[in-house]
Scaffold this motif. Structure first.
Motif, PDB file in Angstrom:
ATOM      1  N   ARG A   9       0.818  -1.229   0.000  1.00 19.69           N
ATOM      2  CA  ARG A   9       0.000   0.000   0.000  1.00 19.69           C
ATOM      3  C   ARG A   9       0.845   1.271   0.000  1.00 19.69           C
ATOM      4  N   SER A  10       2.058   1.170  -0.527  1.00 14.69           N
ATOM      5  CA  SER A  10       2.917   2.360  -0.609  1.00 14.69           C
ATOM      6  C   SER A  10       3.084   2.765  -2.073  1.00 14.69           C
ATOM      7  N   GLY A  11       3.839   3.836  -2.281  1.00 16.03           N
ATOM      8  CA  GLY A  11       4.065   4.342  -3.630  1.00 16.03           C
ATOM      9  C   GLY A  11       4.845   3.390  -4.524  1.00 16.03           C
ATOM     10  N   SER A  12       5.472   2.378  -3.941  1.00 10.99           N
ATOM     11  CA  SER A  12       6.189   1.413  -4.779  1.00 10.99           C
ATOM     12  C   SER A  12       5.229   0.673  -5.708  1.00 10.99           C
ATOM     13  N   SER A  32      10.966  -0.631   4.424  1.00 11.60           N
ATOM     14  CA  SER A  32      10.419   0.724   4.578  1.00 11.60           C
ATOM     15  C   SER A  32      10.908   1.295   5.897  1.00 11.60           C
ATOM     16  N   SER A  33      10.633   2.578   6.101  1.00  7.48           N
ATOM     17  CA  SER A  33      11.070   3.219   7.350  1.00  7.48           C
ATOM     18  C   SER A  33      10.248   2.721   8.538  1.00  7.48           C
ATOM     19  N   TRP A  34       9.029   2.188   8.270  1.00  8.45           N
ATOM     20  CA  TRP A  34       8.134   1.796   9.366  1.00  8.45           C
ATOM     21  C   TRP A  34       8.134   0.290   9.654  1.00  8.45           C
ATOM     22  N   GLU A  35       8.911  -0.480   8.898  1.00  9.69           N
ATOM     23  CA  GLU A  35       8.978  -1.920   9.160  1.00  9.69           C
ATOM     24  C   GLU A  35      10.433  -2.308   9.356  1.00  9.69           C
ATOM     25  N   LEU A  49      16.817   9.022   3.021  1.00 14.29           N
ATOM     26  CA  LEU A  49      15.487   9.384   3.518  1.00 14.29           C
ATOM     27  C   LEU A  49      14.692   8.153   3.927  1.00 14.29           C
ATOM     28  N   MET A  50      15.204   6.974   3.570  1.00 15.12           N
ATOM     29  CA  MET A  50      14.556   5.691   3.881  1.00 15.12           C
ATOM     30  C   MET A  50      13.145   5.627   3.302  1.00 15.12           C
ATOM     31  N   GLN A  51      12.971   6.211   2.123  1.00 15.48           N
ATOM     32  CA  GLN A  51      11.635   6.210   1.531  1.00 15.48           C
ATOM     33  C   GLN A  51      11.555   5.193   0.390  1.00 15.48           C
ATOM     34  N   VAL A  52      10.341   4.706   0.184  1.00 13.81           N
ATOM     35  CA  VAL A  52      10.047   3.894  -0.978  1.00 13.81           C
ATOM     36  C   VAL A  52       9.047   4.664  -1.832  1.00 13.81           C
ATOM     37  N   PRO A  53       9.084   4.490  -3.159  1.00 11.77           N
ATOM     38  CA  PRO A  53       9.908   3.551  -3.907  1.00 11.77           C
ATOM     39  C   PRO A  53      11.367   3.988  -4.012  1.00 11.77           C
ATOM     40  N   THR A  54      12.257   2.979  -3.928  1.00 18.48           N
ATOM     41  CA  THR A  54      13.670   3.154  -4.277  1.00 18.48           C
ATOM     42  C   THR A  54      13.999   2.041  -5.252  1.00 18.48           C
ATOM     43  N   THR A  64      15.530   7.335  -6.838  1.00 20.06           N
ATOM     44  CA  THR A  64      14.441   7.594  -5.905  1.00 20.06           C
ATOM     45  C   THR A  64      13.551   8.654  -6.553  1.00 20.06           C
ATOM     46  N   GLU A  65      12.474   9.018  -5.903  1.00 23.66           N
ATOM     47  CA  GLU A  65      11.508  10.018  -6.372  1.00 23.66           C
ATOM     48  C   GLU A  65      10.668   9.435  -7.521  1.00 23.66           C
ATOM     49  N   SER A  66       9.419   9.175  -7.202  1.00 27.57           N
ATOM     50  CA  SER A  66       8.513   8.498  -8.142  1.00 27.57           C
ATOM     51  C   SER A  66       8.501   9.134  -9.530  1.00 27.57           C
ATOM     52  N   ALA A  67       8.434  10.457  -9.575  1.00 27.26           N
ATOM     53  CA  ALA A  67       8.350  11.112 -10.885  1.00 27.26           C
ATOM     54  C   ALA A  67       9.618  10.847 -11.703  1.00 27.26           C
ATOM     55  N   CYS A 104       0.463  16.491  -4.331  1.00 31.73           N
ATOM     56  CA  CYS A 104      -0.353  15.460  -3.663  1.00 31.73           C
ATOM     57  C   CYS A 104       0.511  14.519  -2.821  1.00 31.73           C
ATOM     58  N   TYR A 105       1.599  14.003  -3.375  1.00 31.45           N
ATOM     59  CA  TYR A 105       2.438  13.059  -2.628  1.00 31.45           C
ATOM     60  C   TYR A 105       3.091  13.768  -1.436  1.00 31.45           C
ATOM     61  N   ALA A 106       3.511  15.002  -1.642  1.00 32.64           N
ATOM     62  CA  ALA A 106       4.160  15.742  -0.553  1.00 32.64           C
ATOM     63  C   ALA A 106       3.190  15.977   0.610  1.00 32.64           C
ATOM     64  N   ASP A 112       1.119  11.982   7.190  1.00 33.22           N
ATOM     65  CA  ASP A 112       1.627  10.777   7.874  1.00 33.22           C
ATOM     66  C   ASP A 112       2.593  11.115   9.011  1.00 33.22           C
ATOM     67  N   TYR A 113       3.342  12.198   8.857  1.00 33.21           N
ATOM     68  CA  TYR A 113       4.405  12.507   9.840  1.00 33.21           C
ATOM     69  C   TYR A 113       4.375  13.978  10.245  1.00 33.21           C
ATOM     70  N   PRO A 114       3.256  14.476  10.809  1.00 28.35           N
ATOM     71  CA  PRO A 114       3.177  15.912  11.119  1.00 28.35           C
ATOM     72  C   PRO A 114       4.249  16.360  12.112  1.00 28.35           C
ATOM     73  N   GLU A 115       4.699  15.435  12.964  1.00 29.25           N
ATOM     74  CA  GLU A 115       5.697  15.800  13.989  1.00 29.25           C
ATOM     75  C   GLU A 115       7.044  16.173  13.359  1.00 29.25           C
ATOM     76  N   ARG A 116       7.256  15.786  12.090  1.00 24.49           N
ATOM     77  CA  ARG A 116       8.509  16.191  11.434  1.00 24.49           C
ATOM     78  C   ARG A 116       8.489  17.688  11.110  1.00 24.49           C
ATOM     79  N   TRP A 117       7.274  18.232  10.972  1.00 24.62           N
ATOM     80  CA  TRP A 117       7.157  19.674  10.667  1.00 24.62           C
ATOM     81  C   TRP A 117       7.028  20.501  11.944  1.00 24.62           C
ATOM     82  N   GLN A 171      -5.151   6.803  -3.654  1.00 24.07           N
ATOM     83  CA  GLN A 171      -5.694   5.805  -2.715  1.00 24.07           C
ATOM     84  C   GLN A 171      -5.662   6.316  -1.270  1.00 24.07           C
ATOM     85  N   TRP A 172      -4.849   7.342  -1.021  1.00 20.07           N
ATOM     86  CA  TRP A 172      -4.560   7.719   0.370  1.00 20.07           C
ATOM     87  C   TRP A 172      -5.383   8.920   0.857  1.00 20.07           C
ATOM     88  N   SER A 173      -5.597   8.928   2.172  1.00 19.04           N
ATOM     89  CA  SER A 173      -6.162  10.094   2.888  1.00 19.04           C
ATOM     90  C   SER A 173      -7.484  10.599   2.316  1.00 19.04           C
TER      91      SER A 173
HETATM   92  N1  LIG Z   1       9.160  12.196  -2.887  1.00 21.78           N
HETATM   93  C1  LIG Z   1       9.029  10.769  -2.784  1.00 21.78           C
HETATM   94  C2  LIG Z   1       8.122  10.433  -1.619  1.00 21.78           C
HETATM   95  C3  LIG Z   1       8.194   8.968  -1.250  1.00 21.78           C
HETATM   96  C4  LIG Z   1       7.487   8.690   0.061  1.00 21.78           C
HETATM   97  O1  LIG Z   1       7.145   9.601   0.827  1.00 21.78           O
HETATM   98  N2  LIG Z   1       7.261   7.401   0.318  1.00 21.78           N
HETATM   99  C5  LIG Z   1       6.626   6.991   1.550  1.00 21.78           C
HETATM  100  C6  LIG Z   1       5.821   5.727   1.318  1.00 21.78           C
HETATM  101  S1  LIG Z   1       4.450   5.944   0.226  1.00 21.78           S
HETATM  102  C7  LIG Z   1       7.687   6.643   2.568  1.00 21.78           C
HETATM  103  O2  LIG Z   1       8.569   5.840   2.295  1.00 21.78           O
HETATM  104  N3  LIG Z   1       7.594   7.234   3.772  1.00 21.78           N
HETATM  105  C8  LIG Z   1       8.402   6.871   4.888  1.00 21.78           C
HETATM  106  C9  LIG Z   1       9.100   8.012   5.526  1.00 21.78           C
HETATM  107  O3  LIG Z   1       9.099   9.140   4.996  1.00 21.78           O
HETATM  108  O4  LIG Z   1       9.665   7.771   6.591  1.00 21.78           O
HETATM  109  C10 LIG Z   1       8.506  10.185  -4.090  1.00 21.78           C
HETATM  110  O5  LIG Z   1       7.883  10.933  -4.865  1.00 21.78           O
HETATM  111  O6  LIG Z   1       8.725   8.998  -4.378  1.00 21.78           O
END
Ligand SMILES: N[C@@H](CCC(=O)N[C@@H](CS)C(=O)NCC(=O)O)C(=O)O
Length: 208
Positions: A9-12, A32-35, A49-54, A64-67, A104-106, A112-117, A171-173
């Protein structure tokens, strides 16, 4: 052979769909950063950044970066249909991809992580930030529909990079539900995207 770092259920999911349209072989690494798990350390090394998709390319290069990933695949696999061969149509597709990622993705990252801001905020302030970001996200989707739901930029019957990324990020929010109320024709066209074989199989695998 590509290696795709991703999670349910992630951007991957969007990149899985794209690789399927490319007919490219790939191995999925669940991380992922949460598992916490075996893949997490490697993901962190590849993408601080530990983000997916990578996505790891055949030469070991990291994307990295979906676009950027979708644009690269569209250029590397011109027959995939991810990007148009027509320069003016492709220009609108690139605009739409960057719009989705930077708006939208931003917003999802904020929700998901308001405490980062607001690291010092209490629960009430964080709730208000999330509510504001969610409202902004829904407005961003309305604008996406108003700007890109047209025959040049949007092809639900033959999904490419833009339709795929929109399908997954919406799909989100509560975005789909909001669009169902505010932009019903665009919402219906997203459901057509959902039914494409390369999309449907991935949506099912992710439990959507
Ligand atoms: N700018 C990135 C955003 C990727 C992103 O935020 N992925 C989420 C999953 S859908 C993620 O890995 N979040 C975990 C985190 O930020 O700790 C992109 O466009 O691919």
């Amino acid at each position: 052979m590509f290696r795709l770092f991703g999670a349910d259920r992630s951007g991957s999911a969007a990149i899985e769909m794209a690789l399927t349209l490319c007919g490219a072989e790939y191995r999925l690494v669940t991380a992922s950063s949460w598992e916490t798990g075996a893949g997490q350390d490697e993901l962190k090394r590849l993408n601080p950044l530990m983000q997916v998709p990578t996505l790891v390319l055949s030469d070991g290069g990291v994307l990295t970066e979906s676009a950027a990933i979708l644009t690269h695949l569209g250029l590397a696999f011109p027959l995939s249909g991810l990007l148009s061969q027509d320069a003016l149509e492709r220009a609108q597709q690139l605009r739409a991809l960057v719009y989705l990622a930077s708006n939208c993705y931003a917003s999802i990252g904020l929700i998901d992580y308001p405490e980062r801001w607001l690291p010092d905020a209490g629960p009430d302030q964080l709730d208000r930030l999330v509510a504001g970001a969610r409202h902004k996200l829904h407005r961003q989707w309305e604008v996406f529909s108003d700007v890109f739901y047209n025959p040049i930029a949007w092809h639900p019957d033959a999904p490419g990079a833009v339709e795929i990324l929109a399908c997954v990020v919406s799909q989100w929010s509560g975005a789909r539900e909001h669009l169902g109320r505010s932009r019903p024709e665009f919402y219906a066209s997203l459901e057509i995207v959902d039914q494409h074989p390369a999309v449907e199989s991935v949506l099912q695998r992710h439990g959507w």
